[in-house]
Design a protein around this motif. Structure first.
Motif, short mmCIF file in Angstrom:
data_model
loop_
_atom_site.label_atom_id
_atom_site.label_comp_id
_atom_site.label_asym_id
_atom_site.label_seq_id
_atom_site.Cartn_x
_atom_site.Cartn_y
_atom_site.Cartn_z
N PRO A 346 -2.75 35.82 1.38
CA PRO A 346 -2.92 36.40 0.54
C PRO A 346 -2.95 35.74 -1.23
O PRO A 346 -1.94 34.67 -1.39
N GLY A 347 -3.61 36.45 -1.49
CA GLY A 347 -3.04 36.49 -3.27
C GLY A 347 -3.66 35.05 -3.34
O GLY A 347 -3.11 34.19 -4.57
N GLY A 348 -4.39 33.99 -2.97
CA GLY A 348 -5.02 33.27 -3.35
C GLY A 348 -4.29 32.01 -3.49
O GLY A 348 -3.92 31.34 -4.01
N ILE A 349 -2.68 32.16 -2.96
CA ILE A 349 -2.06 30.98 -2.67
C ILE A 349 -1.95 29.20 -2.03
O ILE A 349 -3.12 29.61 -1.84
N PRO A 350 -2.09 28.12 -3.42
CA PRO A 350 -2.76 26.78 -2.56
C PRO A 350 -1.93 26.47 -1.57
O PRO A 350 -0.59 26.90 -0.88
N VAL A 351 -2.53 25.56 -1.45
CA VAL A 351 -2.68 25.55 -0.05
C VAL A 351 -2.48 23.71 0.27
O VAL A 351 -4.31 23.46 -0.33
N MET A 366 -8.14 23.34 0.03
CA MET A 366 -7.61 22.46 -1.76
C MET A 366 -7.35 21.07 -2.01
O MET A 366 -8.16 19.97 -2.81
N LEU A 367 -6.57 20.84 -1.47
CA LEU A 367 -5.40 19.60 -1.27
C LEU A 367 -5.40 19.17 -0.45
O LEU A 367 -4.94 19.94 0.83
N SER A 368 -4.94 17.95 -0.03
CA SER A 368 -5.16 17.25 1.44
C SER A 368 -3.71 15.99 0.92
O SER A 368 -4.23 15.70 0.50
N LEU A 369 -3.24 16.60 2.01
CA LEU A 369 -2.24 15.26 1.83
C LEU A 369 -2.16 14.69 3.07
O LEU A 369 -2.19 14.59 4.15
N ILE A 370 -2.37 12.97 2.85
CA ILE A 370 -2.98 12.14 3.75
C ILE A 370 -1.77 11.61 3.54
O ILE A 370 -0.21 10.64 3.02
N ILE A 371 -1.41 11.12 5.52
CA ILE A 371 0.22 10.63 5.57
C ILE A 371 -0.11 9.23 5.82
O ILE A 371 -0.99 9.42 6.82
N PRO A 387 -6.93 20.89 -12.04
CA PRO A 387 -5.49 20.17 -12.32
C PRO A 387 -4.41 20.48 -12.08
O PRO A 387 -3.14 19.16 -11.61
N LEU A 388 -4.33 21.35 -12.90
CA LEU A 388 -3.29 22.46 -12.71
C LEU A 388 -2.11 22.06 -11.75
O LEU A 388 -0.91 22.28 -11.59
N ILE A 389 -2.92 22.49 -10.68
CA ILE A 389 -2.41 23.25 -9.36
C ILE A 389 -2.01 21.83 -8.26
O ILE A 389 -1.22 21.88 -8.32
N GLN A 390 -2.65 21.16 -8.50
CA GLN A 390 -2.53 19.82 -8.25
C GLN A 390 -1.23 19.06 -8.62
O GLN A 390 -0.30 18.63 -7.74
N GLN A 391 -1.10 19.14 -10.62
CA GLN A 391 -0.18 18.92 -11.28
C GLN A 391 1.21 19.72 -10.03
O GLN A 391 2.30 18.40 -10.44
N GLN A 392 1.30 20.91 -10.15
CA GLN A 392 1.93 21.60 -9.99
C GLN A 392 2.74 20.98 -8.46
O GLN A 392 3.95 20.51 -7.93
N ALA A 393 1.98 20.73 -7.66
CA ALA A 393 2.03 20.47 -6.04
C ALA A 393 2.28 18.83 -5.94
O ALA A 393 3.64 18.80 -5.12
N ALA A 394 2.20 18.80 -7.14
CA ALA A 394 2.73 16.88 -6.91
C ALA A 394 4.29 17.07 -7.50
O ALA A 394 4.62 16.19 -7.16
#
Length: 483
Positions: A346-351, A366-371, A387-394
């Protein structure tokens, strides 16, 4: 001014004030000499206290001076002048006293520390050895065996261990370094505590067994490294030199040899690479709003990383849930989660879709976390997010104490891992160097040093070489120079 002098009753106080970590840059070194001279000349001051403002004592050298010609006064001369002070000189420590910061403290005559203090000589991690008396003064306090272990490992020591070892003289529960220092100075003046001038202590007893054991350990664990073996030579000089000054001269020779070593340049390159690899270039510039982390995160599925996050989330001020709610701002999706790739949330929450290295990712995330197993560093790759979403996630991951490197379009780790899998073990180092050039040319990395950081921390590339892209670049430059 970076250093101030003022008197409290009959006690002179030298205060370092050079935020953020009171690093020993030229202004601080000069300021220490000037303040010390004022304190010595102050006829109303019977003792002096040295302390630092802010969150820490002296956290080491000033990184802004790395690679630049040294300016007088040099730190060894500063420490020697502190030690020669004719009045009792008390160091009041808090936060961290590292590298040159600990060497400054060792030049003082008495050391009191707040309970949160950590001390250490971590120069080996930069391909160096302590160059301002650390290899000559620390063994006089703790002996050869402990000095070898501390300096060749570069580990930090807490206040309790430092007291037990004899590095500090007392632990204080005072609320501030000033109060702790003044109280200690009064005890010294009242003869309730005795000062120790470290350089006047006798050299430590010879310990051939400890030296042999350290040599054997280093030969087995890190035979290619340069500075740890020079550290052993410096500590041997502490035992055998005719005087402190002779030992200090030998330490300086070995320090300069480390400075000239290519390994020093490689390790310092990695040091800078590890600074802010989570920053997405221009993310804040291209946003009308301030860049801030997400404070409400849903963890979907199960993964060992999630358990780590749960242990630190409360202290970080981040709320974690096991499913999205009305307040959820970000979702982390485990590889085995039955939930879809997040496109229907819902609401286009970043994943952020978690992905073990060399395994298929979730194509619509949209984003991958490589482990990488057994590694403390992860890579956050931007597939299609702003880019803003990636930065907030980081920023969110960093607040949760995850060492994160940001990249775009394609995972740097996966590209390097794929290259390694296509060659024999003997060829993997050169394969990483070759693929690093391709990665940089295709623009997958924000900073070329991120390639080096990930290769060293996650894929086992030799640390002292500074990383595959650095080596490939040096090789190309040398080849061009021969043309």
């Amino acid at each position: 001014m970076s250093v101030h002098y003022q008197r409290h009753g009959d006690i002179g106080v030298i205060q370092i004030d050079s935020p953020p970590v009171n690093a020993l840059g030229h202004a601080v070194r000069s300021g220490l000499i000037n303040a010390l001279e004022k304190g010595i000349a102050d006829t109303h001051a019977s003792a002096l206290v040295l302390l630092a403002n802010g969150r820490t004592f002296i956290a080491g050298a000033d990184i802004r001076e790395f690679g630049k010609p040294p300016q007088a006064p040099l730190l060894p001369d500063v420490v020697s002048q502190l030690e020669a002070c004719p009045k009792p000189l008390i160091a009041s420590l808090h936060g961290t006293a590292l590298g040159g910061g600990l060497e400054v403290a060792l030049g003082c005559h008495y050391r009191v520390a707040l309970t949160d203090t950590r001390v250490g000589l971590p120069e080996v991690k930069l391909g160096l050895l302590p160059g301002a008396g650390g290899t000559q003064r620390l063994p006089r306090l703790v002996g050869v065996e402990r000095a070898l272990e501390m300096i060749t490992s570069g580990r930090f020591v807490g206040a309790e261990e430092a007291l037990e070892a004899g590095i500090i003289d007392a632990i204080s529960d005072a609320p501030t370094p000033l109060e702790a220092g003044l109280a200690a100075a009064k005890k010294v003046l009242n003869a309730e505590q005795a000062c120790r001038i470290t350089g006047e202590l006798p050299p430590p007893a010879a310990n051939a067994q400890a030296i042999a054991a350290t040599l054997e350990h280093l030969t087995q664990s890190s035979p290619a490294l340069f500075s740890p073996f020079r550290i052993i030579e410096a500590i041997e000089a502490c035992v055998t030199a005719q005087s402190l000054q002779a030992g200090l001269r030998r330490e300086r020779e070995l320090f300069l040899a480390c400075m000239d070593s290519p390994q020093r340049a490689g390790l310092i390159h990695l040091f800078f690479a590890a600074r802010s690899p989570h920053v997405v270039p221009d993310a804040e510039k291209n946003s009308a709003a301030n860049v801030s982390r997400y404070n409400n995160v849903a963890l979907l599925g199960e993964h060992p990383l999630f358990e780590r996050l749960k242990k630190v989330a409360q202290r970080a001020g981040i709320t974690l849930t096991n499913k999205p709610t009305d307040t959820t701002e970000l979702c982390l999706l485990a590889p085995d989660s039955p939930t879809d790739d997040g496109s229907a949330l819902p609401g286009g929450i970043p994943v952020i879709a978690l992905q073990e290295i060399d395994t298929p990712g979730r194509s619509a995330a949209m984003l991958s976390l490589i482990i990488v197993a057994n590694s403390d560093i992860v890579e956050l790759t931007n597939i299609s997010a702003e880019p803003l979403i990636q930065q907030q996630a980081a920023l969110t991951l960093k607040a949760l104490r995850i060492n994160v490197v940001v990249s775009q379009q394609r995972s740097l780790l996966n590209a390097m891992h794929d290259a390694m899998q296509q060659v024999s073990a003997d060829e993997q180092q050169s394969a990483l160097e070759k693929i690093s050039i391709s990665i940089a040319e295709q623009g997958f990395c924000y900073r070329e040093s991120d390639i080096d950081l990930l290769a060293v921390e996650a894929l086992g590339y030799p640390r002292h070489l500074g990383g595959p892209h650095r080596q490939a670049t040096l090789a190309a430059a040398a080849k061009d120079a021969q043309k």
